[in-house]
Design a protein around this motif. Structure first.
Motif, short mmCIF file in Angstrom:
data_model
loop_
_atom_site.label_atom_id
_atom_site.label_comp_id
_atom_site.label_asym_id
_atom_site.label_seq_id
_atom_site.Cartn_x
_atom_site.Cartn_y
_atom_site.Cartn_z
N GLU A 43 7.40 32.64 16.59
CA GLU A 43 7.18 31.39 17.32
C GLU A 43 6.53 30.34 16.42
OE1 GLU A 43 7.91 30.43 20.48
OE2 GLU A 43 9.02 32.29 20.80
N THR A 44 5.47 30.74 15.72
CA THR A 44 4.83 29.91 14.70
C THR A 44 4.49 30.84 13.54
OG1 THR A 44 2.51 30.24 15.37
CG2 THR A 44 3.75 28.54 16.55
N ASN A 45 3.88 30.31 12.49
CA ASN A 45 3.52 31.16 11.36
C ASN A 45 2.60 32.30 11.77
OD1 ASN A 45 5.02 29.74 9.47
ND2 ASN A 45 3.34 28.35 8.95
N LEU A 46 1.71 32.03 12.72
CA LEU A 46 0.71 33.03 13.09
C LEU A 46 0.93 33.64 14.46
CD1 LEU A 46 -2.58 31.36 11.73
CD2 LEU A 46 -1.24 33.20 10.71
N THR A 47 1.90 33.19 15.21
CA THR A 47 2.14 33.74 16.54
C THR A 47 3.59 34.18 16.65
OG1 THR A 47 0.46 32.30 17.53
CG2 THR A 47 2.04 33.33 19.02
N TRP A 48 3.77 35.45 16.94
CA TRP A 48 5.11 36.03 17.07
C TRP A 48 5.32 36.54 18.49
CZ3 TRP A 48 5.75 39.55 12.09
CH2 TRP A 48 5.66 38.74 10.96
N ARG A 49 6.61 36.59 18.86
CA ARG A 49 7.00 37.13 20.17
C ARG A 49 7.60 38.51 19.97
NH1 ARG A 49 11.56 35.06 23.61
NH2 ARG A 49 11.68 33.43 22.02
N PHE A 50 6.99 39.48 20.60
CA PHE A 50 7.45 40.87 20.52
C PHE A 50 8.15 41.22 21.83
CE2 PHE A 50 4.13 40.47 17.44
CZ PHE A 50 4.47 41.33 16.40
N ILE A 51 9.41 41.62 21.74
CA ILE A 51 10.18 42.00 22.92
C ILE A 51 10.24 43.53 22.96
CG2 ILE A 51 12.36 41.74 24.15
CD1 ILE A 51 12.75 39.11 22.61
N ILE A 52 9.82 44.08 24.08
CA ILE A 52 9.58 45.51 24.19
C ILE A 52 10.37 46.08 25.36
CG2 ILE A 52 7.81 47.26 24.62
CD1 ILE A 52 5.80 45.21 23.36
N GLU A 53 10.96 47.24 25.14
CA GLU A 53 11.69 47.93 26.21
C GLU A 53 10.99 49.25 26.52
OE1 GLU A 53 16.19 49.23 27.54
OE2 GLU A 53 15.78 48.80 25.43
N SER A 54 10.59 49.39 27.77
CA SER A 54 9.93 50.61 28.22
C SER A 54 10.97 51.69 28.51
CB SER A 54 9.13 50.33 29.50
OG SER A 54 8.64 51.52 30.06
#
Length: 235
Positions: A19-30
């Motif tokens: 998303e930014t240099n220091l903030t990422w989006r982690f998509i997780i599947e249970s």
């Protein structure tokens, strides 16, 4: 009421997006069905480390959810997530947990106030309002960060002004002049209150402890009851 899972279960990192240099989006599947209410959080475990994060999405499927995570200096978990974890890796999760949710029936104006990744539960809440066509009054989202490059999900939040009736997005930058609002979130909700545009509002505060402490004190001094101030504190 959403069932709150207290046992650990396995999940898989299926995507990592910057998303930014220091903030990422982690998509997780249970591995199991993951039924949650917008505004709740999940605890993740990697090796012996455990950290809790607000869920940043709503009903992508009955098993998939997203987290917005900022890299912290010296943070053990974020060091692993940003440097060692890759797509396909397994983690453990526990949840959903928490009661940082909208009331079952929204009869008041809503003011969402956040800094940094405190946007996460509000993103989930806004997605749920659109998806479920939830009846509501005015909704204001005040999001504070340092610079334009730090604005998370900027286009998405702006687009909600077209998708949601009576919704207003107010991004605020503390360290950069731009065409929008500058300074801190406190100036914005105080201005909103003094404009007398709010009807019996409920305030939701999410982000770093110092911001929440100051906002809660300000709101109490302005005459708002503690029951009308909901908190989710990071750090």
């Amino acid at each position: 009421m959403t069932f709150q899972k207290t046992m650990w279960s396995e999940a898989t990192i299926i995507s990592i997006e910057k998303e930014t240099n220091l903030t990422w989006r982690f998509i997780i599947e249970s591995n199991d069905d993951f039924d949650f209410k917008a505004g709740q959080f999940v605890t993740i475990k990697i090796d012996d480390l455990k950290r809790s994060y607000s869920i940043a999405s709503y009903k992508l499927s009955n098993k998939i959810f997203e987290l917005l995570i900022v890299k912290l200096d010296g943070g053990q978990m974020t060091n692993i997530l940003f440097n060692n974890i890759k797509v396909g890796d397994k983690i453990e999760i526990r949840g959903p947990l928490g009661r940082f949710n909208l009331p079952d029936k929204v009869e008041s104006d809503i003011v969402l106030i956040c800094t940094g990744t405190g946007l996460a539960p509000f993103r989930s809440i806004l997605q749920s309002i659109v998806l479920n066509n939830i009846s509501h009054h005015k909704i204001y989202l005040i999001f504070g960060t340092r610079t334009y490059q730090d604005l998370l999900c900027f286009d998405e939040m702006k687009d909600y002004e077209n998708k949601l009736k009576n919704f207003k997005y107010i991004p605020v930058l503390s360290r950069e002049d731009w065409e929008g609002e500058s300074g801190y979130v406190h100036n914005q909700y105080i201005k909103l209150i003094k404009s007398k545009k709010l009807k019996d509002p409920i305030f939701y505060l999410c982000g770093w402890r110092d911001m929440i402490k100051e906002a809660r004190n300000n709101l109490k001094e302005l005459g708002f009851d503690s029951k009308k101030i909901k908190l989710e504190i990071y750090g």
